[in-house]
Design an enzyme around this catalytic site. Sequence first.
Site, PDB file in Angstrom:
ATOM      1  N   ILE A  99       0.776  -1.101   0.058  1.00 51.00           N
ATOM      2  CA  ILE A  99       0.044  -0.011   0.257  1.00 51.00           C
ATOM      3  C   ILE A  99       0.797   1.113  -0.076  1.00 51.00           C
ATOM      4  O   ILE A  99       0.267   2.318  -0.428  1.00 51.00           O
ATOM      5  CB  ILE A  99      -1.041  -0.093   1.084  1.00 51.00           C
ATOM      6  N   GLY A 159       7.880   3.213   1.661  1.00 52.91           N
ATOM      7  CA  GLY A 159       8.796   4.082   2.490  1.00 52.91           C
ATOM      8  C   GLY A 159      10.102   4.254   1.876  1.00 52.91           C
ATOM      9  O   GLY A 159      10.555   3.590   1.090  1.00 52.91           O
ATOM     10  N   GLU A 160      10.703   5.297   2.511  1.00 52.77           N
ATOM     11  CA  GLU A 160      11.976   5.379   1.999  1.00 52.77           C
ATOM     12  C   GLU A 160      12.887   4.412   2.546  1.00 52.77           C
ATOM     13  O   GLU A 160      14.058   3.725   1.916  1.00 52.77           O
ATOM     14  CB  GLU A 160      12.548   6.704   2.857  1.00 52.77           C
ATOM     15  N   PHE A 161      12.411   3.466   3.339  1.00 47.80           N
ATOM     16  CA  PHE A 161      13.434   2.484   3.981  1.00 47.80           C
ATOM     17  C   PHE A 161      12.918   1.076   3.585  1.00 47.80           C
ATOM     18  O   PHE A 161      13.436   0.119   4.237  1.00 47.80           O
ATOM     19  CB  PHE A 161      13.759   2.401   5.349  1.00 47.80           C
ATOM     20  N   GLY A 162      11.550   1.178   3.018  1.00 48.92           N
ATOM     21  CA  GLY A 162      11.017  -0.207   2.819  1.00 48.92           C
ATOM     22  C   GLY A 162       9.646  -0.213   2.637  1.00 48.92           C
ATOM     23  O   GLY A 162       8.904   0.881   2.514  1.00 48.92           O
ATOM     24  N   VAL A 202       5.534  -0.518   2.546  1.00 47.81           N
ATOM     25  CA  VAL A 202       4.553  -0.840   3.633  1.00 47.81           C
ATOM     26  C   VAL A 202       3.357  -1.698   3.032  1.00 47.81           C
ATOM     27  O   VAL A 202       3.010  -1.484   1.871  1.00 47.81           O
ATOM     28  CB  VAL A 202       3.950   0.401   3.807  1.00 47.81           C
ATOM     29  N   ASP A 259       9.874  15.475  11.386  1.00 46.69           N
ATOM     30  CA  ASP A 259       9.443  15.167  10.020  1.00 46.69           C
ATOM     31  C   ASP A 259       7.996  15.476   9.990  1.00 46.69           C
ATOM     32  O   ASP A 259       7.373  14.826   9.181  1.00 46.69           O
ATOM     33  CB  ASP A 259       9.852  14.075   9.428  1.00 46.69           C
ATOM     34  N   ARG A 265       2.519  14.560   4.322  1.00 47.69           N
ATOM     35  CA  ARG A 265       2.779  13.170   3.947  1.00 47.69           C
ATOM     36  C   ARG A 265       2.665  12.349   4.881  1.00 47.69           C
ATOM     37  O   ARG A 265       2.659  10.857   4.879  1.00 47.69           O
ATOM     38  CB  ARG A 265       4.229  13.200   2.838  1.00 47.69           C
ATOM     39  N   ASN A 266       3.261  12.539   6.316  1.00 47.23           N
ATOM     40  CA  ASN A 266       3.297  11.903   7.315  1.00 47.23           C
ATOM     41  C   ASN A 266       2.088  11.890   8.192  1.00 47.23           C
ATOM     42  O   ASN A 266       2.125  11.503   9.391  1.00 47.23           O
ATOM     43  CB  ASN A 266       4.561  12.301   7.988  1.00 47.23           C
ATOM     44  N   ASP A 297       5.123   8.403  11.791  1.00 45.48           N
ATOM     45  CA  ASP A 297       6.713   8.517  11.239  1.00 45.48           C
ATOM     46  C   ASP A 297       7.138   9.382  12.488  1.00 45.48           C
ATOM     47  O   ASP A 297       8.264  10.071  12.073  1.00 45.48           O
ATOM     48  CB  ASP A 297       6.989   9.018  10.197  1.00 45.48           C
TER      49      ASP A 297
HETATM   50  P1  ADP Z   1       8.625   6.592   5.013  1.00 48.42           P
HETATM   51  O1  ADP Z   1       8.223   7.821   6.109  1.00 48.42           O
HETATM   52  O2  ADP Z   1       9.431   5.548   5.650  1.00 48.42           O
HETATM   53  O3  ADP Z   1       8.971   6.988   3.813  1.00 48.42           O
HETATM   54  P2  ADP Z   1       5.884   6.136   5.387  1.00 48.42           P
HETATM   55  O4  ADP Z   1       5.686   5.630   6.890  1.00 48.42           O
HETATM   56  O5  ADP Z   1       5.545   7.427   5.442  1.00 48.42           O
HETATM   57  O6  ADP Z   1       7.307   5.892   5.097  1.00 48.42           O
HETATM   58  O7  ADP Z   1       4.896   5.180   4.423  1.00 48.42           O
HETATM   59  C1  ADP Z   1       4.879   5.454   3.169  1.00 48.42           C
HETATM   60  C2  ADP Z   1       3.275   5.340   2.780  1.00 48.42           C
HETATM   61  O8  ADP Z   1       2.594   3.944   3.053  1.00 48.42           O
HETATM   62  C3  ADP Z   1       2.331   6.182   3.166  1.00 48.42           C
HETATM   63  O9  ADP Z   1       2.528   7.399   2.683  1.00 48.42           O
HETATM   64  C4  ADP Z   1       1.059   5.692   3.161  1.00 48.42           C
HETATM   65  O10 ADP Z   1       0.404   5.864   1.959  1.00 48.42           O
HETATM   66  C5  ADP Z   1       1.368   4.157   3.453  1.00 48.42           C
HETATM   67  N1  ADP Z   1       1.270   3.958   4.738  1.00 48.42           N
HETATM   68  C6  ADP Z   1       2.180   4.068   5.803  1.00 48.42           C
HETATM   69  N2  ADP Z   1       1.597   3.604   7.063  1.00 48.42           N
HETATM   70  C7  ADP Z   1       0.696   3.163   6.887  1.00 48.42           C
HETATM   71  C8  ADP Z   1      -0.739   2.708   7.674  1.00 48.42           C
HETATM   72  N3  ADP Z   1      -0.360   2.571   9.095  1.00 48.42           N
HETATM   73  N4  ADP Z   1      -1.847   2.442   7.067  1.00 48.42           N
HETATM   74  C9  ADP Z   1      -1.911   2.780   5.770  1.00 48.42           C
HETATM   75  N5  ADP Z   1      -1.140   3.097   4.918  1.00 48.42           N
HETATM   76  C10 ADP Z   1       0.274   3.540   5.611  1.00 48.42           C
HETATM   77 MG    MG Z   2       6.833   9.118   6.012  1.00 49.59          MG
END
Ligand code: ADP
Ligand code: MG
Length: 447
Positions: free
Chosen positions: A200, A203-206, A208, A311, A315-316, A329
């Site tokens: 779905i 993320g920057e590190f993997g 989701v 941060d 987006r977060n 985040d």
């Molecule tokens: P990162 O900050 O490591 O790049 P994120 O935590 O922001 O990654 O997650 C990337 C994307 O994944 C989010 O923008 C969102 O669309 C989706 N996502 C992350 N966590 C959830 C969650 N708990 N429920 C639904 N979607 C999520």
């Molecule tokens: Mg993020």
Amino acid sequence: MSGKHWAPGTQCVTKHDHTKPKARELAFHKGDVVTIVEAVEGKGWYRAKHNDTGEEGLLAASALRERVAIRADPKLSLMPWFHGKISGVQAVQELQPPEDGLFLVRESIRHPGDYVLCVSFGKEVIHYRVIYEEHMLSIDNEQRFCNLMDMIEHYMKEQGAICTKLVKPKPKTGMKSAEEELAKAGWLLNLQHLTLGDRIGQGEFGDVLQGEYMGQKVAVKNIKCDVTAQAFLAETAAMTKVRHKNLVRLLGVILHNGLYIVMEFMSKGNLVNFLRTRGRAVIQTRQLLQFALDVAQGMDYLESKKLVHRDLAARNILISEENVAKVSDFGLARVNPKGTDTTLLPVKWSAPEALKHNKFSSKSDVWSYGILLWEVFSYGRAPYPKLSLKEVTEMLEQGYRMEAPEDCPPTVYALMKSCWELEPGKRPSFKKLTEKLQKELKHLGDI
Ligand code: ADP
Ligand code: MG
């Protein structure tokens, strides 16, 4: 009788054994984790689901305690068996007295960057060179692994090409096993009960992924790289300390494939996409104000726990099925390997003192919150449109601030501007922002 009240979904740890349950009661051992389903009317009993067996039944509140927070301790390690650069001779000494399956991993002194798996077997210590090729690790050139954690996990289950199944890690002096500490505190989930579904987000590190854990919809962040996973322990530790309706809730972690961080599932995704895909025609000012208030309340709570986000940006922020906005985040920027490299900060969201002097505080979070307010009231536009990062930094110093988004209520624009005071002390607290937004919402209800 316990005076505590636990809401459905709360994870609790059992205080003692209860192996001969009566009808409808749950069986458990001391230290097991259960999920509260509901309180039983007036009796100090709960209906709960056992996290390992998946069984549901009744148990007394007095048999339960809440999970405890994990401290961000540098000695807490996902790889306590990793001893760094020590010689083969030292490794042999570490693995005394001999015990079949006692093991450690060291970094080769002769071949820096290469690893060696040292295993005690039949009174000897056998050293296996770990070959690193095309970003994968291998001992026998057949079984390949992304990282050391996966490799150890595998050889603890299967002997494969080595002399014995790995049995017991020899921890480096002073190191504590994160796995044990997480389990003791009640934050380690059971891989068997996790079903993974579609991706779905990225993320920057993997990735989701969407998933299900014991009948509950969850989102799972998978951190594959071992070094990053270790760094993420700090973020996870921060998440174990907090519980608030406007913060994305951590359900627990699983040490598999690196690290799985299991969180509540936020079905409507992140706030930027939410706003962009619906737009002005669909979303009313009231809803925008409610999102802004949700975020301010979550941040007020974080501030009260002395946690700095670093941060904060639309987006977060994630949106639940019921349209509740929650902050996610948190603590991430701190574990970000980019660390103090200010050239890689989210410039358009960062306070001037954070950019220039690396000074992060709740007040620098407030600056970012002002940018987030601007994003919200412009329905997900990127801030400072048309300006480069360099231009933004220069113009802010000369006193430039963004104009109000189209149709933005003047009171809300005034709030943004107050968040963008150059002097951190002059910016409002999240508590103050919460009060002002509540007033604004009430005012909107009155007219
Ligand atoms: P990162 O900050 O490591 O790049 P994120 O935590 O922001 O990654 O997650 C990337 C994307 O994944 C989010 O923008 C969102 O669309 C989706 N996502 C992350 N966590 C959830 C969650 N708990 N429920 C639904 N979607 C999520
Ligand atoms: Mg993020």
